[in-house]
Design a protein around this motif. Structure first.
Motif, PDB file in Angstrom:
ATOM      1  N   MET A 193     -28.850 -56.387 -11.031  1.00 27.47           N
ATOM      2  CA  MET A 193     -28.678 -57.348 -12.429  1.00 27.47           C
ATOM      3  C   MET A 193     -27.193 -58.048 -12.039  1.00 27.47           C
ATOM      4  SD  MET A 193     -30.955 -56.648 -14.586  1.00 27.47           S
ATOM      5  CE  MET A 193     -32.342 -55.433 -14.565  1.00 27.47           C
ATOM      6  N   HIS A 194     -26.416 -57.378 -10.840  1.00 31.20           N
ATOM      7  CA  HIS A 194     -25.323 -57.719 -11.278  1.00 31.20           C
ATOM      8  C   HIS A 194     -25.468 -58.931 -10.306  1.00 31.20           C
ATOM      9  CE1 HIS A 194     -20.512 -57.155  -9.395  1.00 31.20           C
ATOM     10  NE2 HIS A 194     -20.702 -58.208 -10.242  1.00 31.20           N
ATOM     11  N   ILE A 195     -26.309 -59.231  -8.912  1.00 36.90           N
ATOM     12  CA  ILE A 195     -25.956 -60.139  -8.196  1.00 36.90           C
ATOM     13  C   ILE A 195     -27.288 -61.202  -8.861  1.00 36.90           C
ATOM     14  CG2 ILE A 195     -28.002 -61.266  -6.585  1.00 36.90           C
ATOM     15  CD1 ILE A 195     -27.500 -58.476  -4.976  1.00 36.90           C
ATOM     16  N   ARG A 196     -27.784 -60.819  -9.962  1.00 32.08           N
ATOM     17  CA  ARG A 196     -28.672 -62.023 -11.100  1.00 32.08           C
ATOM     18  C   ARG A 196     -26.656 -62.531 -11.792  1.00 32.08           C
ATOM     19  NH1 ARG A 196     -33.408 -60.001 -14.719  1.00 32.08           N
ATOM     20  NH2 ARG A 196     -34.221 -58.766 -11.989  1.00 32.08           N
ATOM     21  N   LEU A 197     -26.037 -61.868 -12.020  1.00 31.58           N
ATOM     22  CA  LEU A 197     -25.084 -62.601 -12.861  1.00 31.58           C
ATOM     23  C   LEU A 197     -24.359 -63.655 -11.662  1.00 31.58           C
ATOM     24  CD1 LEU A 197     -23.962 -59.495 -15.323  1.00 31.58           C
ATOM     25  CD2 LEU A 197     -24.440 -61.615 -15.799  1.00 31.58           C
ATOM     26  N   LEU A 198     -24.116 -63.454 -10.318  1.00 33.34           N
ATOM     27  CA  LEU A 198     -23.222 -63.960  -9.991  1.00 33.34           C
ATOM     28  C   LEU A 198     -24.143 -65.329  -9.521  1.00 33.34           C
ATOM     29  CD1 LEU A 198     -22.041 -60.530  -7.460  1.00 33.34           C
ATOM     30  CD2 LEU A 198     -20.708 -62.569  -9.183  1.00 33.34           C
ATOM     31  N   MET A 199     -25.517 -65.005  -9.426  1.00 33.78           N
ATOM     32  CA  MET A 199     -25.652 -66.440  -8.954  1.00 33.78           C
ATOM     33  C   MET A 199     -26.002 -67.276 -10.103  1.00 33.78           C
ATOM     34  SD  MET A 199     -26.269 -66.195  -5.941  1.00 33.78           S
ATOM     35  CE  MET A 199     -27.569 -67.801  -6.004  1.00 33.78           C
ATOM     36  N   LEU A 247     -19.402 -68.811 -21.893  1.00 30.82           N
ATOM     37  CA  LEU A 247     -20.044 -67.689 -21.664  1.00 30.82           C
ATOM     38  C   LEU A 247     -19.255 -67.238 -20.116  1.00 30.82           C
ATOM     39  CD1 LEU A 247     -23.749 -69.543 -22.032  1.00 30.82           C
ATOM     40  CD2 LEU A 247     -23.188 -66.879 -22.815  1.00 30.82           C
ATOM     41  N   LEU A 248     -19.633 -67.648 -18.943  1.00 31.82           N
ATOM     42  CA  LEU A 248     -18.421 -67.592 -18.006  1.00 31.82           C
ATOM     43  C   LEU A 248     -16.704 -66.895 -18.446  1.00 31.82           C
ATOM     44  CD1 LEU A 248     -19.224 -70.924 -15.290  1.00 31.82           C
ATOM     45  CD2 LEU A 248     -20.604 -68.948 -16.018  1.00 31.82           C
ATOM     46  N   SER A 249     -16.220 -67.186 -18.984  1.00 35.93           N
ATOM     47  CA  SER A 249     -15.310 -66.600 -19.203  1.00 35.93           C
ATOM     48  C   SER A 249     -15.235 -65.309 -20.261  1.00 35.93           C
ATOM     49  CB  SER A 249     -14.977 -67.413 -20.252  1.00 35.93           C
ATOM     50  OG  SER A 249     -13.138 -66.593 -20.417  1.00 35.93           O
ATOM     51  N   PHE A 250     -16.629 -65.097 -21.086  1.00 35.14           N
ATOM     52  CA  PHE A 250     -16.569 -63.903 -21.491  1.00 35.14           C
ATOM     53  C   PHE A 250     -17.568 -63.531 -20.194  1.00 35.14           C
ATOM     54  CE2 PHE A 250     -19.428 -60.431 -23.393  1.00 35.14           C
ATOM     55  CZ  PHE A 250     -18.576 -60.545 -24.574  1.00 35.14           C
ATOM     56  N   TYR A 251     -18.520 -63.100 -19.349  1.00 32.20           N
ATOM     57  CA  TYR A 251     -19.471 -62.713 -18.745  1.00 32.20           C
ATOM     58  C   TYR A 251     -18.559 -61.849 -17.253  1.00 32.20           C
ATOM     59  CZ  TYR A 251     -22.402 -62.164 -21.708  1.00 32.20           C
ATOM     60  OH  TYR A 251     -23.226 -61.751 -23.095  1.00 32.20           O
ATOM     61  N   MET A 252     -17.552 -63.006 -16.899  1.00 29.30           N
ATOM     62  CA  MET A 252     -17.224 -63.540 -15.684  1.00 29.30           C
ATOM     63  C   MET A 252     -15.688 -63.144 -15.298  1.00 29.30           C
ATOM     64  SD  MET A 252     -20.504 -62.674 -14.223  1.00 29.30           S
ATOM     65  CE  MET A 252     -19.762 -61.941 -12.111  1.00 29.30           C
ATOM     66  N   GLY A 253     -14.840 -63.319 -16.435  1.00 24.86           N
ATOM     67  CA  GLY A 253     -13.411 -63.648 -16.284  1.00 24.86           C
ATOM     68  C   GLY A 253     -12.838 -62.469 -16.394  1.00 24.86           C
ATOM     69  N   ARG A 254     -11.401 -61.960 -16.381  1.00 23.92           N
ATOM     70  CA  ARG A 254     -11.340 -60.949 -16.514  1.00 23.92           C
ATOM     71  C   ARG A 254     -11.483 -59.954 -17.189  1.00 23.92           C
ATOM     72  NH1 ARG A 254      -4.528 -61.827 -14.797  1.00 23.92           N
ATOM     73  NH2 ARG A 254      -4.503 -63.650 -13.588  1.00 23.92           N
TER      74      ARG A 254
END
Length: 625
Positions: free
Chosen positions: A495-501, A594-601
């Protein structure tokens, strides 16, 4: 009627008996790809079940364009699609012919349908032949005529009757499961299709399952709906002429170019001569206005544009009408290139002279793009040299023979699986279709690129090789695969790899996502079998159902990773019945947020979200019990 030559395996069998004649419906059912592109199960926005809907709506739109009926009603319930327009209605004596005889229709007469979307009376016949149930009703001049079909065969031909209903046509159909298999409609795809019709036809109202769709500002409204929260460098510029409209702006945060292009209301997802003409004319007009020989890529970088043109008797590259091939504006014979060039030269030049603040903002955006391009020049050069060195022996990519940017009739099937590690890629590679399916193997978890500039795409070997494999550096126009499928294990790391891609594509190539090319592969969690039957289960509910079906003490296997599934079994999961989850951006989705919430700090908001949605192991055990 269409005559086909069928040669048997024995060459000597080629005789009078070897040549058969198929009637219209048999030919459509035997070769559906010639009429609707591809079949599919509804996971992709260009799957055949959506083309069926589009073909009927195109006919209703043509009525609207000719000034007949301002409302179209679309309803979908239990796989039955019903489309009602308030146009003139099919001539009652020709209802059967218009929906069941190839090469029958009014669109051969350009006086009746001057700039039609539907072509040559084929669409409704394809829908009829490919539907398990199909009903056509016409209301005209106080009378109505109803005809019912099953798979193209007439089962009920009712006589004309008096009617006090408003004139128009009602088409109702259920796509045939014998053709499409187990399919499902994704409402977002249908809504997007219908909104596009509304944006392109001022004054048109569409009701979809009781929801009203209407627009007042044409393509300007379309762009505003699809910007997805990206800040704009300047307000959207809208230009209109009798047969041409465009709206465009530059985004402050995204890369590449993004186009929504249309011909006679048809969404030409692959562009064509009109889109090429717009891109060329925009560059020339801006160069002339600023009197500077800017690089075309600097002018178009970060641009989002919508283009619509009306062409009499347009020539498309296929029945699905996704790419315009026409070179001329009929009947005057002026080239599309010159027609669009003249409009932009006059109107865009005037606009920039009258709006100096926009002209200054546009110039700053171009200069910024130029600076970024020059800063990246050396990095790009080294990256491209690196790609060339490894391209002959690229262990990450196991390519296929056919590509999406080719003219092969299987191009719509082309797929790139992005896998984690060698074990998963090994199983897929051994079981794939080498003609249309490619595999790109990640070495592990890719870099979290949130907040980074596109420089990282060239400096990171893995991203650089993936970009090269997809051929998306300059945008999606030359994309090499129709389906980009992220295939990871159904565990935390997967799931983490999916988020990173997803972060990689949304950050640098959002048009890949917006144009419907990105998917997640579903693979089974369980195999339940006895000596007679094997059932693969994708959810706990399916596992419980399989156990009940197979009886006491079946063998149950839990797949912990893709590498545990043998290549022989994997053929079942990446073949014609492959299950894919499309990555959809809903109207309210804003990519930066979206990116800030899930992949930001690690913000307090995200901590609260995790705690609210966390499920403990004992909760899962109790749920299963």
């Amino acid at each position: 009627m269409e005559e086909l030559e069928i040669t048997q395996s024995n060459p000597g069998a080629y005789s009078d008996d070897a040549v058969v004649t198929l009637d219209w419906k048999e030919h459509i059912r035997l070769r559906p790809g010639m009429y609707i592109g591809k079949l599919g199960d509804g996971s992709s926005q260009d799957d055949g079940i959506y083309v069926l809907i589009k073909e009927i709506i195109d006919n209703a739109i043509d009525e609207f364009v000719m000034g007949n009926g301002r409302t179209i009603e679309v309803a979908i319930k239990d796989q039955r699609v019903t489309i009602r327009d308030y146009g003139r209605g099919i001539p009652l004596g020709k209802v059967i012919d218009c929906v069941s005889k190839i090469n029958t229709g009014a669109k051969y007469d350009s006086k009746v349908f001057k700039k039609a979307v539907g072509l040559n009376g084929v669409g409704s016949k394809a829908v009829n032949a490919l539907s398990g149930s199909f009903t056509a009703q016409s209301i005209r001049e106080g009378k109505t005529k109803i005809v019912e079909f099953e798979r193209g065969e007439i089962i009920s031909d009712l006589p004309e009757e008096p009617s006090n209903l408003r004139s128009g046509t009602i088409i109702s159909f259920v796509p045939d499961e014998k053709v499409f298999g187990h399919y499902h409609f994704i409402s977002e795809y249908i809504e997007q299709m219908l909104w596009n019709y509304v944006f392109l036809n001022n004054g048109l109202t569409i009701w979809y399952n009781g929801t009203k769709m209407q627009a007042k500002n044409g393509l300007l409204d379309l762009l505003q709906r699809n910007i997805n929260g990206n800040p704009l460098v300047y307000p959207i510029i809208q230009i209109k002429d009798e047969d041409f409209e465009c709206a465009f702006t530059h985004s402050g945060r995204q890369y590449g170019e993004e186009y929504y292009s249309f011909v006679n209301g048809q969404h030409t997802t692959q562009g064509g001569t009109h889109q090429a003409a717009f891109r060329e004319a925009l560059v020339k007009t801006i160069r002339d206005f600023y009197k500077k020989d800017f690089d075309p890529s600097d002018i178009r970088q970060c641009m989002v544009a919508a283009i619509s043109i009306k062409v009499q008797e347009p020539v498309f590259e296929s029945q699905t009408k996704t790419k315009l091939g026409s070179q001329l504006m009929e009947p005057d014979g002026q080239s599309i290139r010159n027609y669009i060039g003249d409009i932009l030269k006059k109107q865009l030049d005037n606009y920039l002279h009258m709006n100096s603040d926009v002209a200054e903002a546009l110039l700053r955006r171009i200069m910024q793009s130029e600076k970024e391009r020059k800063d990246f020049a050396n990095i790009k050069k080294l990256a491209k040299e690196s790609v060339k060195k490894v391209s002959l022996h690229n262990k990450k990519l196991r390519d296929c023979r056919i590509h999406y940017n080719s003219n092969d009739n299987r191009r719509l099937e082309t797929t790139l699986f992005i896998t984690e590690g060698d074990s998963a890629s090994g199983s897929i590679t051994k079981s794939r279709d080498v003609n249309t399916q490619a595999v790109f193997s990640l070495k592990g978890k890719p870099l979290n690129c949130y907040g980074l500039t596109k420089r990282v795409v060239y400096e990171n070997d893995e991203f650089n090789l993936l970009q090269s494999a997809l051929n998306i550096e300059e945008g999606v126009e030359n994309l090499r695969y129709n389906y980009i499928v992220i295939a990871t294990d159904a565990d935390v790391d997967g799931m983490h790899i999916r988020l990173l891609m997803l972060t990689f594509f949304l950050q640098f190539y959002p048009d890949v996502v917006k144009s419907g090319h990105l998917y997640i592969l579903q693979t089974p969690l369980f195999r339940v079998r006895n000596k007679k039957k094997t059932i693969y289960c994708y959810t706990d509910e399916e596992r419980v159902s399989a156990i009940a079906e197979l009886g006491p003490n079946p063998e149950i296997t839990r797949f912990k990773g893709l590498g545990e599934i043998s290549p022989e079994e994997f053929k079942n999961f990446i073949g014609p019945n492959m299950r894919l989850d499309p990555i959809l951006l809903r109207k309210l989705s804003e990519i930066p947020d979206l990116l800030s919430f899930y992949m930001g700090r690690n913000t307090p908001d995200r901590q609260v979200f995790i705690m609210d949605n966390l499920r403990m192991e004992e909760d899962l055990v109790n749920a299963e019990a």
